[in-house]
Design a protein around this motif. Structure first.
Motif, short mmCIF file in Angstrom:
data_model
loop_
_atom_site.label_atom_id
_atom_site.label_comp_id
_atom_site.label_asym_id
_atom_site.label_seq_id
_atom_site.Cartn_x
_atom_site.Cartn_y
_atom_site.Cartn_z
N LEU A 112 0.89 -1.37 0.09
CA LEU A 112 -0.24 0.40 -0.02
C LEU A 112 1.08 0.70 -0.23
O LEU A 112 1.86 1.08 0.98
N VAL A 113 0.52 2.22 -0.75
CA VAL A 113 1.38 3.42 -1.18
C VAL A 113 0.29 4.69 -1.29
O VAL A 113 -0.98 4.59 -1.76
N ALA A 114 1.07 5.59 -0.21
CA ALA A 114 -0.02 6.53 -0.07
C ALA A 114 0.41 7.94 -0.64
O ALA A 114 1.90 8.56 -0.08
N ALA A 115 -0.21 8.84 -1.04
CA ALA A 115 -0.27 9.76 -1.41
C ALA A 115 -1.06 10.83 -0.85
O ALA A 115 -1.89 10.79 -1.21
N ILE A 116 -1.01 11.18 -0.07
CA ILE A 116 -1.01 12.01 1.55
C ILE A 116 -0.03 13.43 1.02
O ILE A 116 0.59 13.43 1.54
N PRO A 117 -0.94 14.23 1.33
CA PRO A 117 -0.41 15.60 1.83
C PRO A 117 0.70 15.81 2.68
O PRO A 117 -0.04 15.43 3.92
N ASP A 118 1.67 16.21 3.61
CA ASP A 118 1.78 15.52 4.19
C ASP A 118 1.68 16.40 5.67
O ASP A 118 1.85 15.93 6.49
N ALA A 164 -9.02 15.36 -3.20
CA ALA A 164 -8.85 16.88 -3.80
C ALA A 164 -7.72 17.46 -4.30
O ALA A 164 -7.90 18.43 -4.30
N GLN A 165 -6.96 16.66 -3.99
CA GLN A 165 -5.29 16.71 -5.44
C GLN A 165 -5.38 16.63 -7.09
O GLN A 165 -4.80 16.89 -7.53
N GLY A 166 -6.53 16.26 -7.66
CA GLY A 166 -6.93 15.74 -8.47
C GLY A 166 -7.63 14.23 -9.05
O GLY A 166 -7.09 13.63 -7.78
N PRO A 167 -7.25 13.88 -10.10
CA PRO A 167 -7.47 12.38 -10.45
C PRO A 167 -6.16 11.81 -10.02
O PRO A 167 -5.00 12.43 -10.32
N PRO A 168 -5.66 10.57 -9.65
CA PRO A 168 -4.77 9.69 -9.53
C PRO A 168 -3.75 9.95 -10.95
O PRO A 168 -4.20 9.89 -11.83
N PRO A 169 -2.39 9.68 -10.72
CA PRO A 169 -1.58 9.52 -11.91
C PRO A 169 -1.88 7.67 -12.73
O PRO A 169 -0.28 7.12 -12.81
N ILE A 170 -3.35 7.73 -12.62
CA ILE A 170 -2.83 5.55 -12.89
C ILE A 170 -4.14 5.87 -13.98
O ILE A 170 -5.02 6.70 -14.38
N PRO A 171 -3.96 4.90 -15.30
CA PRO A 171 -5.04 4.64 -15.99
C PRO A 171 -6.48 4.16 -15.98
O PRO A 171 -5.80 3.74 -14.68
N GLN A 172 -7.57 5.23 -16.54
CA GLN A 172 -8.35 4.23 -15.79
C GLN A 172 -8.77 4.95 -15.11
O GLN A 172 -9.02 3.60 -13.70
N PRO A 173 -8.46 5.75 -14.04
CA PRO A 173 -8.94 5.45 -12.48
C PRO A 173 -9.65 4.74 -11.74
O PRO A 173 -9.89 4.64 -10.45
N GLU A 174 -11.14 5.73 -12.43
CA GLU A 174 -12.66 4.76 -12.16
C GLU A 174 -12.79 3.37 -12.06
O GLU A 174 -13.45 3.35 -11.31
N ALA A 175 -12.11 2.69 -13.42
CA ALA A 175 -12.12 1.07 -12.83
C ALA A 175 -11.39 0.78 -11.83
O ALA A 175 -11.67 0.02 -11.31
N ALA A 176 -10.23 1.28 -11.44
CA ALA A 176 -10.07 1.02 -10.70
C ALA A 176 -10.15 1.70 -8.57
O ALA A 176 -9.37 1.48 -8.19
N ARG A 177 -10.68 2.76 -8.89
CA ARG A 177 -11.97 2.88 -8.01
C ARG A 177 -12.16 1.70 -6.55
O ARG A 177 -13.11 1.72 -6.84
N ILE A 178 -11.68 2.05 -5.54
CA ILE A 178 -12.65 1.09 -4.67
C ILE A 178 -13.00 2.97 -2.81
O ILE A 178 -12.23 3.51 -3.01
N GLY A 179 -14.02 2.41 -2.72
CA GLY A 179 -15.06 3.67 -2.13
C GLY A 179 -14.83 4.87 -2.80
O GLY A 179 -14.84 5.49 -3.47
#
Length: 739
Positions: A647-653, A693-708
């Motif tokens: 699990l990798v977290a990209a959350i503002p510090d 809140a930072q916008g969409p994540p930097p991955i292809p087709q984020p909606e398909a991979a989204r959980i929650g």
């Protein structure tokens, strides 16, 4: 044995009465929005003038539930509801698997069967879980129905058995007809006001049992107190402390991220001192004791500092209750000493800081233990006890600078004891031994054994009106003499205002927010009993009509308040005084109602009044957690496999979610929100925790991979195409949960 047979006979009669009365048919309709206050929980406020409704409705919110009386099983519940066509609604009866129904778009009725909930104590619960969309769901009417034959719930039979047993013990010598009349009277009361009432009194059975049990206890108290073993009160105090901790564990588990704003904002400065090199480093504001304690406990919590701090706070709270009993036992007889421990356990402030992470509760524990053991050493003139008292005072100093107050106070108290020099020297040696790490660090790194920079906090209060945005206007090294010298009258004015704020502002504070911090240490009326007790005990001790150690306690309170008031004051700063006030409250209660039965009645009344206090303290903490962070923690805990996932977290510090929360140990790596897809692949990320809140994540087709849903969500990497395990050409075995 002479009361066993009447108790058993009364219990059997009462159970039979409830079994018979449970066969009465039930048809209770609750008009949602009107006569529903006893059964609804977590709904919106009533709304009116909806087409097709009977006058009032409530919207179903995420925590909505119905709490219905245990009328017997099987029972049926029919609810009338409306939602846009196709909207799913999950309905869960007690702990059964939830059922999902789909709305047709108009008012409709659904019926669910109640055949479970056998372990519940007062009610059956129907929970409603609306979808995570904005589609409104409204509830209009609920009907509870049951037809014989019905099986009574064990809890209702248990309450009846207890009431019948008490009635048998209290009334059988007069007449068995009175016993029968009592149990039938309770049965009718239960039938009319619990089972068939349009406003069911859900807590009627346990409250009735508790009231009758209290009456029996008062009636038998002279005989019971005479045969009560002295040691049993110590065991009871231990049981209170352990019971308090057990009661608080679910709340501790629900405390999953930093509660803000408040004391937990400071947690970062402790958690980042996570190595021995950083722990044993001179800090002008925070001593090394609490970071060292975190370092010791972290291996037990997967190296998660938040979980370690949470555990420390809970255990410290239980120890504080025991320390309060130890302190009270040095001044009071066993029964009032036990009452002092109970008053602490029922303090909302103690419950609050038994949850909040930080140094407040550990410092309060060391402070209280040091005071208690010092008073015992004073009365016994024991060098060993004085040495232990000094060690505890040193531990308090190791956590916070005000622990130095205990050194001065304890030295004076022990000098006045019969042992004088011997006890005093043992106390000082004990203090120096435990405080040595901090003193050595300070001396080696700064040249000052008692190095601190608390004068800057005093400057902030005196000259900056506690405006933290002005913190950098002066250096940390500003001295106390410089702070006072700039404007002595202003310093004294701030000091006086703070003392008044602790004692209680009166007409001199014309604002709407006058303070009286000492009243927050215990709940009402224990707080006023404590203030009166301190004044009365001090006056009597001054005139040598009470234990002289009351003067020592008053002196300690005065010294502590005078020192803390030099800067700014917060209620938590005075948490160490709560046990002292609890002892004074117990003394006052015992003096005001000296007769046995009168004292017991007064004690029970105070306990009943104080009962909501701990729950209020818990709610204060849990409500201060940001809801989106709580949802994120629940999402990760629900989704992540037990082991193996990266699990990798990209959350503002600036946010503590990935660093200081209940899931921090599950996060393999924290990365900036500027991370790229290639970098995530290089890290072999299985799941990405992202701040939307930072916008969409930097991955292809984020909606398909989204959980929650919500601000913080998980994204399953490789959700559509499996990654190849280099070297074996086999896919990574990555668990893919349902979104």
């Amino acid at each position: 044995m002479h009361t066993l047979n009447p108790a058993l006979a009364g219990a059997i009669m009462a159970v039979l009465v409830i079994v018979i009365f449970s066969q009465a048919p039930v048809q209770s309709t609750f008009d949602i929005g009107r006569n529903d206050a006893a059964v609804v929980q977590g709904f919106s406020e009533p709304e009116y003038r909806m087409a097709g409704a009977d006058g009032a409705v409530r919207q179903v919110l995420p925590a909505a539930a119905l709490r219905l009386p245990q009328v017997g099983a099987p029972a049926m519940v029919t609810f009338r509801w409306q939602a846009p066509a196709g909207t799913p609604l999950k309905v869960q009866v007690n702990d059964e698997a939830p059922l999902q129904v789909l709305a047709r778009g108009d008012w409709e009725e659904h019926t669910v069967s109640i055949t479970s909930g056998w372990t519940k104590v007062v009610d059956v619960v129907i929970r409603f879980a609306p979808p995570a969309t904005d589609a409104p769901i409204f509830l209009d009417q609920v009907t509870l129905s049951a037809m014989p034959p019905l099986l009574p719930y064990p809890a209702q039979l248990g309450y009846a058995a207890l009431i019948g047993a008490l009635a048998g013990m209290m009334l059988h010598q007069r007449s068995w007809q009175l016993v029968l009349a009592a149990v039938i009277g309770y049965g009718l009361f239960w039938l009319l006001f619990y089972r068939l009432s349009p406003y069911p009194l859900l807590y009627l059975p346990p409250v009735t049992a508790a009231v009758i049990a209290a009456g029996y206890l008062v009636w038998q108290w002279p005989r019971l107190s005479a045969s009560w073993p002295r040691w049993s009160l110590s065991v009871l105090a231990l049981a209170v402390a352990l019971g308090w901790m057990g009661w608080l564990i679910p709340a501790m588990q629900a405390h999953v991220t930093l509660a803000r704003p408040g004391v937990e904002n400071d947690f970062r400065v402790f958690a980042t001192r996570d190595t021995l090199a950083t722990i044993f480093q001179a800090d002008g504001f925070y001593n090394l004791g609490y970071p060292f304690l975190l370092w010791l406990v972290r291996p037990l919590t997967n190296d998660n500092p938040f979980l370690a701090a949470r555990l420390i706070a809970l255990v410290s709270g239980g120890v504080l209750i025991g320390a309060g009993y130890l302190l009270a036992s040095s001044l009071l007889p066993p029964a009032p000493a036990m009452l002092a421990a109970l008053l602490l356990a029922l303090s909302g402030m103690v419950a609050q800081y038994g949850l909040l992470v930080g140094s407040d509760m550990p410092f309060a524990v060391c402070f209280t233990l040091a005071v208690a053991v010092t008073l015992h050493a004073h009365s016994r003139s024991s060098r060993l006890i004085a040495f232990l008292a000094g060690m505890l005072a040193g531990a308090a100093f190791l956590i916070r600078h005000p622990g130095l107050i205990l050194l001065l106070w304890g030295a004076v108290i022990l000098w006045l004891s019969a042992g004088k020099g011997a006890a005093l020297s043992s106390f000082v040696v004990g203090f120096a031994l435990v405080a040595a790490p901090q003193i050595v660090v300070n001396t080696v790194q700064t040249g000052h054994p008692l190095f601190n920079q608390q004068a800057k906090n005093i400057w902030l209060a005196v000259y900056a009106n506690t405006d933290w945005q002005r913190w950098d206007e002066v250096p940390n090294s500003i001295s106390l003499s410089e702070v006072i010298g700039r404007d002595p009258l202003r310093f004294l004015a701030n000091w006086g205002r703070n003392i008044v704020g602790f004692l209680g502002a009166g007409a001199e504070d014309v604002s709407e927010f006058g303070r009286a911090d000492q009243l927050r240490l215990l709940g009402w009326p224990a707080n006023w009993l404590a203030i009166g007790g301190l004044a009365a005990a001090g006056w009597l001790a001054w005139h040598k009509q009470a234990d002289q150690r009351w003067l020592a306690l008053l002196a300690l309170i005065g010294m502590y308040v005078a020192v803390i008031a030099t800067a700014f004051i917060l209620p938590r700063f005075f948490l160490p005084l709560a046990p002292l006030y609890a002892v004074a409250a117990a003394w006052a209660l015992a003096r005001l109602w000296a007769k046995q039965r009168a004292g017991l009645v007064a004690t029970l009344a105070v306990i009943v009044i104080l009962l909501p206090g701990p729950a209020n303290g818990v709610r204060t903490v849990l409500a201060a957690q940001p809801a989106d962070e709580v949802a994120a923690v629940e999402l990760v805990q629900r989704t992540m496999p037990a082991i193996g996932a990266n699990l990798v977290a990209a959350i503002p510090d600036r946010l503590p979610l990935a660093k200081y929360s209940a899931i921090a140990h599950l996060i393999s790596r924290r990365v900036p929100v500027t991370v790229t897809y290639a970098e995530l692949q290089a890290l072999r990320t299985d799941y990405l925790l992202w701040d939307n809140a930072q916008g969409p994540p930097p991955i292809p087709q984020p909606e398909a991979a989204r959980i929650g849903t919500g601000r913080f969500t998980l994204y399953a990497m490789y959700a559509s195409t499996p990654a190849v395990n280099e070297g074996t050409s086999r896919p990574w075995n990555i668990r893919q949960p349902n979104p």
